[in-house]
Design an enzyme around this catalytic site. Structure first.
Site, PDB file in Angstrom:
ATOM      1  N   HIS A   1      16.110  29.763  25.709  1.00 19.53           N
ATOM      2  CA  HIS A   1      15.738  28.377  25.966  1.00 19.53           C
ATOM      3  C   HIS A   1      15.665  28.074  27.460  1.00 19.53           C
ATOM      4  CE1 HIS A   1      19.989  28.512  26.503  1.00 19.53           C
ATOM      5  NE2 HIS A   1      20.148  27.227  26.674  1.00 19.53           N
TER       6      HIS A   1
ATOM      7  N   GLN B   1      14.845  22.831  31.901  1.00 17.78           N
ATOM      8  CA  GLN B   1      14.435  24.160  31.451  1.00 17.78           C
ATOM      9  C   GLN B   1      12.956  24.459  31.677  1.00 17.78           C
ATOM     10  OE1 GLN B   1      15.902  24.088  27.421  1.00 17.78           O
ATOM     11  NE2 GLN B   1      18.033  23.938  28.106  1.00 17.78           N
TER      12      GLN B   1
ATOM     13  N   HIS C   1      28.234  24.232  31.958  1.00 19.83           N
ATOM     14  CA  HIS C   1      28.821  23.720  33.199  1.00 19.83           C
ATOM     15  C   HIS C   1      30.222  24.296  33.409  1.00 19.83           C
ATOM     16  CE1 HIS C   1      26.105  20.053  34.071  1.00 19.83           C
ATOM     17  NE2 HIS C   1      25.500  20.799  33.160  1.00 19.83           N
TER      18      HIS C   1
ATOM     19  N   ALA D   1      16.429  19.199  29.317  1.00 18.38           N
ATOM     20  CA  ALA D   1      17.003  19.238  30.663  1.00 18.38           C
ATOM     21  C   ALA D   1      15.976  19.781  31.660  1.00 18.38           C
ATOM     22  CB  ALA D   1      18.305  20.050  30.661  1.00 18.38           C
TER      23      ALA D   1
ATOM     24  N   ALA E   1      28.377  34.435  20.843  1.00 17.64           N
ATOM     25  CA  ALA E   1      28.070  35.847  21.068  1.00 17.64           C
ATOM     26  C   ALA E   1      28.410  36.234  22.505  1.00 17.64           C
ATOM     27  CB  ALA E   1      26.593  36.116  20.798  1.00 17.64           C
TER      28      ALA E   1
ATOM     29  N   ASP F   1      32.251  18.606  39.051  1.00 19.38           N
ATOM     30  CA  ASP F   1      30.947  18.690  38.420  1.00 19.38           C
ATOM     31  C   ASP F   1      30.105  17.501  38.876  1.00 19.38           C
ATOM     32  OD1 ASP F   1      28.973  17.992  36.053  1.00 19.38           O
ATOM     33  OD2 ASP F   1      29.533  20.089  35.779  1.00 19.38           O
TER      34      ASP F   1
ATOM     35  N   TRP G   1      19.911  27.956  32.834  1.00 20.11           N
ATOM     36  CA  TRP G   1      19.996  28.678  34.098  1.00 20.11           C
ATOM     37  C   TRP G   1      21.007  29.827  34.044  1.00 20.11           C
ATOM     38  CZ3 TRP G   1      16.886  29.776  37.637  1.00 20.11           C
ATOM     39  CH2 TRP G   1      17.299  30.234  38.891  1.00 20.11           C
ATOM     40  N   ASN G   2      22.136  29.628  33.378  1.00 17.48           N
ATOM     41  CA  ASN G   2      23.108  30.710  33.258  1.00 17.48           C
ATOM     42  C   ASN G   2      22.505  31.915  32.541  1.00 17.48           C
ATOM     43  OD1 ASN G   2      25.166  29.250  34.504  1.00 17.48           O
ATOM     44  ND2 ASN G   2      25.910  28.413  32.582  1.00 17.48           N
ATOM     45  N   SER G   3      21.768  31.661  31.454  1.00 21.78           N
ATOM     46  CA  SER G   3      21.148  32.748  30.699  1.00 21.78           C
ATOM     47  C   SER G   3      20.122  33.491  31.544  1.00 21.78           C
ATOM     48  CB  SER G   3      20.484  32.200  29.430  1.00 21.78           C
ATOM     49  OG  SER G   3      21.445  31.724  28.523  1.00 21.78           O
TER      50      SER G   3
END
Length: 494
Positions: free
Chosen positions: A379, A404, A23, A402, A362, A124, A382-384
């Protein structure tokens, strides 16, 4: 006689990120865009250890300041420095952090915001009380949502049509079709969050979030219509609140600053060995394996992953979460979350020249953009997903908690990924779902990483999607247009 030129003070916008890195990252990106691209004056309010995640990136910004409030460690019974879900080894500790931000920090944040007298609040989603404060101050409040439009549409259809309630509670393996969507989306009951089946704290939280958003000036989304155009249209019809989609936010930052991370000016300085290892690999040959900053698998599951990676024969980078600090907060638990406790892990993986291990954080974007990377086991955060698609990297999906599982359904719909076979939703980042056996994991790796008609089709789809997503942040693209319109709207309201 000439008169002195008048100057206009730019509108002041307060940002409130939540206690999750997933977030914080995009919200800080938006704050930087408002300051640098829109000339707005920005204050980010958070706690000291969360501020450390991004402080160095905003220090260079002329129009951004960071205000910190003491985290109520004593009140929730946590040691100093444990302020983020990434530092939470148990769901109990995560619950304490959520309670601190959701409840205990409300009054101090309200007092600080009143003192700052901003012209706008960007909050947020997990701070629904900010809508009351915004109404009191007579200023607009924007809620920041971290999920895709697709997820919001599925949520709305589940609430409206309740297809899951028509099946027996012991029929987890049965699939239901989600009505009201332009595509046939099927889900097992076991893939749907618990708050659709029971009136728990999470349901109450999301109810408060939705009610606050209906009273908000608008909602900001880290996505783009080029990625999910039909679901943008549906979302705008069902939510009744103006939405601005300005994603991928990290791509705007990359273009604006020629930088790939909010966390460090030189994130590769500790990963030079990784870079050198990648340079020795063939193009599109390496599988990147990373499950985010919070996930804790059982050691049984970690063993299956290690065995599958070893058997699949393709080179890979594995990001292994550090557990040392976490273990100081609880009694040592040999059953969860520590790669280094898995029997034979070192012999199977660490000494294998086909792999590179990163312990701890990383530089994900920098790794994904390297030409040697040919796949990403994730996993489904959303960012990934946004980062991988922007870089043209196909995915092996392993949703856990969540939203996912909805993200996985979207990727399957678009032909961008192969699932590993996980089909049981977890209540949090402590993974208690049945162990996915090595055979399923190995098969998913082979299907994506070995040359076949299926893998070639997925790679072609991802390449086209990368072009679309990148175009969203170009001048005239949907996200670029929404960003300009959003900044102009805030200036108009000031």
């Amino acid at each position: 006689m000439a008169t002195a030129a008048t100057t206009t003070t730019p509108p002041h916008v307060v940002f409130l990120p939540y206690a999750m890195t997933s977030h914080i990252t995009p919200l800080v990106h938006i704050a930087r865009l408002f300051a640098a691209h829109g000339g707005l004056r920005v204050t980010i309010i958070t706690t000291p250890h969360n501020a450390l995640l991004f402080q160095s990136s905003v220090d260079k910004e002329r129009n951004i300041s960071v205000q910190t409030l003491k985290f109520p460690s004593d009140q929730v019974g946590l040691p100093d420095g444990v302020e983020n879900f990434a530092a939470s080894p148990t769901l109990e500790i995560a619950g304490k952090i959520h309670y601190a931000f959701f409840v205990l920090l409300q009054k101090p944040m309200e007092q600080l915001i009143r003192h700052l007298s901003p012209q706008c609040i960007v909050s947020d989603m997990f701070f629904p009380w900010t809508v009351d404060l915004a109404e009191e101050l007579g200023i607009p409040r924007f809620s920041f949502q971290t999920c895709s439009f697709f997820t919001h549409c599925v949520w709305q259809c589940l609430r409206q049509y309740a297809p899951h309630e028509k099946l027996a509670s012991d029929s987890d393996e049965q699939s239901i079709s989600i009505p009201g969507l332009p595509h046939e989306i099927k889900m097992k009951l076991s893939e749907i969050e618990d708050f659709f089946f029971e009136d728990n704290f999470t349901r109450k939280t999301y109810k408060a979030v939705r009610e606050a958003e209906l009273r908000s000036y608008g909602i900001i989304h880290n996505t783009c219509s080029e990625l999910e155009p039909e679901y943008v249209e549906i979302y705008e019809k069902i939510r009744r609140v103006k939405g601005w989609h300005i994603g991928p936010t990290f791509l705007f930052i990359n273009k604006l600053y020629n930088s790939n991370s909010i966390f460090s000016d030189d994130p590769w300085k500790n990963y030079r060995d990784c870079w050198n290892w990648l340079e020795d690999q063939e193009p599109n040959s390496v599988l990147f394996v990373c499950f985010g900053s919070s996930v804790r698998f059982s050691n049984d599951q970690l063993r299956e992953i290690a065995l599958a990676l070893n058997a699949a024969k393709c080179p890979f980078i594995l990001v292994a979460k550090e557990q040392d600090k976490a273990n100081q907060l609880e009694e040592k638990d040999d059953n969860y979350g520590d790669w280094w406790q898995v029997d034979g892990f070192k012999e199977l993986v660490v000494n294998n020249k086909r792999c590179f291990i990163i312990k701890g954080w990383a530089p994900q974007v920098l790794i994904l953009e390297h030409g040697a990377i040919g796949g990403f086991m994730t996993h489904c955060g959303w960012n990934s997903i946004l980062e991988a698609l922007t870089m043209g990297i196909p995915l092996i999906t392993w949703p856990l908690f969540a939203e996912q599982f909805y993200n996985q359904k979207l990727l399957e719909l678009l032909g961008l990924a192969i699932g590993v076979g996980s089909d049981v939703w977890n209540s949090g980042f402590i993974v208690s779902s049945p162990v996915v056996p090595r055979g399923k994991i190995e098969l998913a790796i082979e299907r994506l990483m070995y040359d076949s008609e299926e893998s070639r089709k997925i790679r072609a789809n991802v390449k086209l999607m990368a072009e679309k997503v990148k175009s969203a942040t170009e001048e005239g693209g949907s996200s670029h247009s929404h960003l300009i319109a959003l900044i102009d709207e805030i200036k108009r309201c000031a």
